[in-house]
Design an enzyme around this catalytic site. Sequence first.
Site, PDB file in Angstrom:
ATOM      1  N   SER A 100      20.185  99.455  -9.337  1.00 40.72           N
ATOM      2  CA  SER A 100      20.022  98.991 -10.710  1.00 40.72           C
ATOM      3  C   SER A 100      19.631 100.189 -11.569  1.00 40.72           C
ATOM      4  O   SER A 100      19.060 101.162 -11.069  1.00 40.72           O
ATOM      5  CB  SER A 100      18.924  97.928 -10.783  1.00 40.72           C
ATOM      6  OG  SER A 100      18.597  97.618 -12.126  1.00 40.72           O
ATOM      7  N   TYR A 141       9.764  95.077 -10.167  1.00 37.29           N
ATOM      8  CA  TYR A 141      11.193  95.235  -9.913  1.00 37.29           C
ATOM      9  C   TYR A 141      11.613  96.693 -10.016  1.00 37.29           C
ATOM     10  O   TYR A 141      12.364  97.191  -9.156  1.00 37.29           O
ATOM     11  CB  TYR A 141      11.991  94.386 -10.905  1.00 37.29           C
ATOM     12  CG  TYR A 141      13.484  94.396 -10.653  1.00 37.29           C
ATOM     13  CD1 TYR A 141      14.009  93.894  -9.469  1.00 37.29           C
ATOM     14  CD2 TYR A 141      14.369  94.899 -11.601  1.00 37.29           C
ATOM     15  CE1 TYR A 141      15.379  93.900  -9.236  1.00 37.29           C
ATOM     16  CE2 TYR A 141      15.739  94.907 -11.376  1.00 37.29           C
ATOM     17  CZ  TYR A 141      16.236  94.403 -10.193  1.00 37.29           C
ATOM     18  OH  TYR A 141      17.597  94.414  -9.970  1.00 37.29           O
TER      19      TYR A 141
END
Length: 257
Positions: A142, A155
């Site tokens: 990501s 995250y």
Amino acid sequence: MTPEAGPTSAHPRPVAVVTGASSGIGAATARRLAAEGYDVVAAARRRDRLDALAGEVEHVRAVTLDVTDDASVAALAADLPDVAVLVNNAGGAFGMDEVATSDVEDWRRMYDVNVLGSVRMVKALLPALEAGAGGHVVVTGSIAGHLVYENGGGYTAAKHAEAALAQTLRLELNGRPVRVSEVAPGMVATDEFSLVRFGGDQAKADAVYAGVANPLTADDIADTIAFVVTRPAHVNIDLLVVKPLAQAAPHKVHRTS
């Protein structure tokens, strides 16, 4: 053999394992790699969804897998002596709290599935990836693994660790026939990612994409992964970052309303 060459009786279709294949990017990647000439092992916890996918797409086989469970990973690996591609796609985000008010259990869950899940899969399948013509490990990372943003500490920490895993693995496997790549998407509109992150709150999940004309789709990322793994064997794409045109950074997204 490359997938482009096509399978023959002497050269069967190479095997690709895709984790987190029951929905979103994982399911799209399983479909795309099957179309590219792979026999795809679609692996995830939700077997009903995998069975539906396998029934819909030729050359896709459903296997129940929990990447947070050592025995589950070992059982999958025991049936796969030769693997061409491993797509470590299983992952997820839980919560959007500030570090000071965050739930440590959310951090633990994110680290376990995103990072340790990938570690387990690599450890279990590395012999199969080195067999035959060699293999390719792809990490679905990501942009959160390369940048940070407020309320995303757990995250972004997990995805930074996953990026570090890919970089370290590439160093350690240098000279061996296994490529290592990270595909790092930005904003991707899928049915579940934001919904899971917000604990099932549909309004909050919808707000993430509100006013964004064209966020990325799961098929966009599957297309990118397919490109990475179908390069000639001597070509290694270390990192491919892909964002929608509307997104300049995690915190800077053009919205029409």
